[in-house]
Design an enzyme around this catalytic site. Sequence first.
Site, short mmCIF file in Angstrom:
data_model
loop_
_atom_site.label_atom_id
_atom_site.label_comp_id
_atom_site.label_asym_id
_atom_site.label_seq_id
_atom_site.Cartn_x
_atom_site.Cartn_y
_atom_site.Cartn_z
N LYS A 141 0.84 -1.20 0.00
CA LYS A 141 0.00 0.00 0.00
C LYS A 141 0.87 1.25 0.00
O LYS A 141 0.56 2.22 -0.68
CB LYS A 141 -0.97 -0.03 1.17
CG LYS A 141 -2.10 -1.00 0.87
CD LYS A 141 -3.10 -1.15 1.97
CE LYS A 141 -4.16 -2.17 1.54
NZ LYS A 141 -4.81 -2.83 2.64
N LYS B 256 -9.58 -4.98 -5.97
CA LYS B 256 -10.17 -3.65 -6.06
C LYS B 256 -9.10 -2.62 -6.41
O LYS B 256 -9.32 -1.71 -7.19
CB LYS B 256 -10.78 -3.26 -4.70
CG LYS B 256 -12.04 -3.99 -4.36
CD LYS B 256 -12.40 -3.88 -2.87
CE LYS B 256 -12.00 -5.12 -2.11
NZ LYS B 256 -12.54 -5.31 -0.79
N LYS C 73 -3.54 -10.46 -10.12
CA LYS C 73 -4.51 -10.88 -9.09
C LYS C 73 -5.75 -9.98 -9.15
O LYS C 73 -5.61 -8.75 -9.25
CB LYS C 73 -3.84 -10.74 -7.71
CG LYS C 73 -4.75 -11.11 -6.56
CD LYS C 73 -4.13 -10.71 -5.23
CE LYS C 73 -5.14 -9.88 -4.45
NZ LYS C 73 -4.70 -9.43 -3.14
#
Length: 342
Positions: free
Chosen positions: A122, A212, A209
Amino acid sequence: MPDSPSSLPVIVSGIQPSGTLHLGNYLGAIRQNIALANDEAARSEAFLFIVDYHALTTLRDPEALRRYTMDVALDYLALGLDPDKASLFVQSDIPQLTELTWIFLCLTPSSQLEKGVSYKDKVAQGLTANGGLLTYPILQAADILAYTAPGRGLKVPVGADQKQNLEISRDTAGRFNQAYRPEDAPLFPLPDPHILDEVSVIPGLDGRKMSKSYDNTIGIFDEGKALKKKVMSILSDSTPLEAPKDPDADHTFALIRHFATDDERAEIAAAYRAGGYGYGHAKKALLGMIDRHFGEARERRRALAERPEHVRDILQAGAEAARARASEVMAEVRDAVGFLNA
Ligand code: TYM
């Protein structure tokens, strides 16, 4: 020999309400969660939750958080979760979790948190590195261990991307036992990840993968034109229609394999290899299979969406059961760490 009832595990699993759920969530986790929760011969009890505390690490839109939270509940129920068999609830209805997280954090070396894969990912994507993201895996450990029942294991059905988080949960359980129960019976079992190899990483439209954060998802409840547009946009190579193709190298076939019957799977794989079967054909076949697989669930979801109070009642009842278990566990934890009033 079947397990004796007392050795059957408790099933625990969480999903973030941070966007619309997709086929990766469904195949990697939700399908197993529901199958295990509904199968009373395979588990002692099941706690399935919507992790809104976790979603706060990346989502700052209160309306969206409320909507996604209800959406996950609707999805679960429409997909066949029987609320009489499993406790379905929202994480923030269990305040004991934040207390347990704090106690666990005080046992966790900060170097372990800094090595967290999802934290590092992230940060690499440019998201603000807040303290919630850093400590996310310890809240997840609390999520799992709070539902410990004496003498039983904890089984956690998840996709492969959760492997490291589950290792951290195991380390956390071990650290607590070691720190506070070195002589006695350990308070926490080491949670057991349940990751099915064939669905551990479901690819998205671009072959990475399905996630979202990559904007490459097919929603579980996408339908009609929107669904068609997505399926038709699955990345494929430029092998001409007449030429033989390798089904195992194709992203469309990667999804077909999970929705096809055994006969269909064999037939379509043979058609790929024979040539004269294009990616467009495969995508149409996949579209039909998705419609078939989710047709009834779509109807159930529409009907449930008309009854939000009923869904809230189910979540309330689930939260009561979860709080009851979590407070029993917290009484032992508070006593073990030395709080005056356990
Ligand atoms: P989350 O919300 O990202 O995903 C929910 C579940 O879906 C699985 N999954 C996938 N499986 C296969 N292929 C994919 N492309 C794919 N994308 C998602 C995830 O592995 C997960 O099982 N940290 C967790 C939520 C959590 C949790 C817990 C899970 C919080 N507390 C306690 C288990 C137990 C997460 O972010 O999942």
